[in-house]
Design a protein around this motif. Sequence first.
Motif: not given
Length: 181
Positions: A154-155, A157-158, A161
Amino acid sequence: MATAFAPCHVHQNCHPECEAAINNQVNLEVHASYVYKSMASYFDLGDVALKHFSLFFLRQAKKEMEHVDYLLGLQNQRGGNPRLWNIPMPEEENWENGLRVLECALQLAKRVQQSLLGLHQVAKEKHGHVCNFLEGGYLFEQVMFMQMLRDHIANLRKLEAQDDGLAESLSDKLTLGDSEN
């Protein structure tokens, strides 16, 4: 007359179904260790150079082999017959990036957990010591490892971006740099 090479026919509390489940788990754990070492090697390459990712997967590979050693020892104590199979190569040989590696690691961790749950079911009925080992922290440890992988994914992927290379570098230093697991 018995010799040192005579097969042992004593099966103390080692039910064949449990023995097979332990052998399956052992072989899956060896494969997982092998895959995690492959992942660690990828991150250690000169053109990747993410040492905390590498150390993270080296530690996990070591943990998998500790589980193997424990299960084999338990099987030997109970008169079981450990069977090691040919360990397949990792499905991936050229990892694309850190996110892909973490996603593959999560899928592998899920396979290990499913196998553990199957072993736990058999052990509840057939082999109390294995059941105690699994309930004594191993099942929880596996769940926590999967959650850690989900958090890292999750980290990353953030951060991705914004910029791929920068995301991996920041994740390596800030997220995995302080990790004990």
